[in-house]
Structures are given as structure tokens and as C-alpha cells.
Design a protein around this motif. Sequence first.
Motif, short mmCIF file in Angstrom:
data_model
loop_
_atom_site.label_atom_id
_atom_site.label_comp_id
_atom_site.label_asym_id
_atom_site.label_seq_id
_atom_site.Cartn_x
_atom_site.Cartn_y
_atom_site.Cartn_z
N PRO A 176 29.96 86.82 34.84
CA PRO A 176 28.51 86.86 34.67
C PRO A 176 28.16 86.56 33.21
N ARG A 177 27.11 85.82 33.01
CA ARG A 177 26.69 85.47 31.64
C ARG A 177 25.21 85.76 31.46
N PRO A 178 24.84 86.29 30.29
CA PRO A 178 23.41 86.46 29.99
C PRO A 178 22.69 85.12 30.11
N GLY A 179 21.47 85.18 30.64
CA GLY A 179 20.68 83.98 30.78
C GLY A 179 20.88 83.26 32.10
N GLN A 180 21.84 83.71 32.90
CA GLN A 180 22.08 83.14 34.22
C GLN A 180 21.87 84.24 35.26
N PRO A 181 21.41 83.89 36.44
CA PRO A 181 21.22 84.92 37.47
C PRO A 181 22.50 85.71 37.72
N VAL A 182 22.36 87.02 37.81
CA VAL A 182 23.49 87.93 38.08
C VAL A 182 23.01 88.96 39.10
N ARG A 183 23.93 89.76 39.60
CA ARG A 183 23.53 90.82 40.53
C ARG A 183 22.46 91.69 39.88
N GLY A 184 21.33 91.82 40.54
CA GLY A 184 20.27 92.69 40.05
C GLY A 184 19.31 92.07 39.07
N ALA A 231 20.97 90.41 29.38
CA ALA A 231 22.31 90.70 28.86
C ALA A 231 22.88 91.99 29.45
N ILE A 232 22.07 93.04 29.55
CA ILE A 232 22.58 94.31 30.08
C ILE A 232 22.97 94.16 31.54
N MET A 233 22.18 93.42 32.31
CA MET A 233 22.50 93.24 33.72
C MET A 233 23.76 92.39 33.90
N ALA A 234 23.95 91.39 33.04
CA ALA A 234 25.17 90.59 33.11
C ALA A 234 26.39 91.46 32.79
N LEU A 235 26.26 92.31 31.77
CA LEU A 235 27.37 93.20 31.42
C LEU A 235 27.66 94.18 32.55
N LEU A 236 26.61 94.77 33.12
CA LEU A 236 26.80 95.71 34.23
C LEU A 236 27.39 95.02 35.46
N ASP A 237 27.02 93.76 35.67
CA ASP A 237 27.60 93.00 36.77
C ASP A 237 29.10 92.83 36.53
N LEU A 238 29.48 92.47 35.34
CA LEU A 238 30.90 92.31 35.01
C LEU A 238 31.65 93.64 35.15
N LEU A 239 31.12 94.68 34.54
CA LEU A 239 31.80 95.98 34.57
C LEU A 239 31.78 96.61 35.95
N GLY A 240 30.84 96.18 36.79
CA GLY A 240 30.75 96.72 38.15
C GLY A 240 31.73 96.09 39.12
N ARG A 241 32.44 95.09 38.69
CA ARG A 241 33.44 94.49 39.57
C ARG A 241 34.61 95.45 39.74
N ARG A 242 35.19 95.40 40.91
CA ARG A 242 36.28 96.32 41.24
C ARG A 242 37.33 96.33 40.14
N TRP A 243 37.55 97.47 39.57
CA TRP A 243 38.55 97.75 38.55
C TRP A 243 38.24 97.23 37.15
N ALA A 244 37.16 96.50 36.94
CA ALA A 244 36.88 95.97 35.61
C ALA A 244 36.70 97.09 34.59
N MET A 245 35.85 98.05 34.91
CA MET A 245 35.62 99.15 33.96
C MET A 245 36.89 100.00 33.82
N GLY A 246 37.61 100.17 34.91
CA GLY A 246 38.85 100.95 34.86
C GLY A 246 39.88 100.33 33.93
N ARG A 299 17.46 88.14 38.26
CA ARG A 299 17.34 86.69 38.37
C ARG A 299 17.37 86.02 37.00
N SER A 300 16.85 86.75 35.99
CA SER A 300 16.80 86.17 34.64
C SER A 300 18.13 86.30 33.91
N GLY A 301 18.99 87.18 34.40
CA GLY A 301 20.30 87.35 33.74
C GLY A 301 20.19 88.04 32.41
#
Length: 116
Positions: free
Chosen positions: A5-13, A19-34, A15-17
Amino acid sequence: MAKIPRPGQPVRGSRSGSAIMALLDLLGRRWAMGVLWTLNERGPSTFRDLEAACETISPAVLNTRLKELREAGLVAKRDDGYAATPLGEEIHACLLPLSRSAKKWDRQLRSARETS
């Protein structure tokens, strides 16, 4: 490279992408935060050490998450294994208060169950 996920591009949650939503999308992937959390808590780790520390992670998922976290600039491959970058360490530090609140929430829920 893995698609992250990248800021400025649509991500989960978002449409505008944002930065915080892009980061949360990345960290929300299975095992990413772990994986990021484990590297911050344990320090540099080899692939096998990370696999053992994360217990139930499959090698394929670990490999994918490491690629994504590296592409995002949160993890780096070094001679002594994988390690959190300064930005990965900063994000971990930001998550520590959330971890404390999650533990408090857990205690409150347990207490409520015990009294009901």
C-alpha cells in the motif's frame, strides 16, 4: 517486488490513500505487525530465527511480509539478518502506547467477565 500500500493510492479504508490508512493497510496484513514487532523486540534476526519467534507463521508468508516491509522501508536485510530500520523502530515506538491500552482493555474485559 511485493506490492505494498502506498500513500496517495487507494487502500483498504481510504479511496484517497491517506498516509495513515496506507500504513494501517500494510501493518494490517497477516503477520506484518508481528514481524515488525518481533524485530524491534528481539533485534536483528535471521529468517529461521524470525520463523521460530513468530511460531505459526509459514515460510511463504514470512518471505512475503519481509519483502513488503523491506519495500516499505521498515525492515532492512543486514549481514546479521533482518532488522527494523529507524522508521520501523519509530513506528514500533508509536505502537507501544496502543499496546498498553490493549492490555488495559484486556484486563477490563476479564474483570467484567469475572464479576458477571
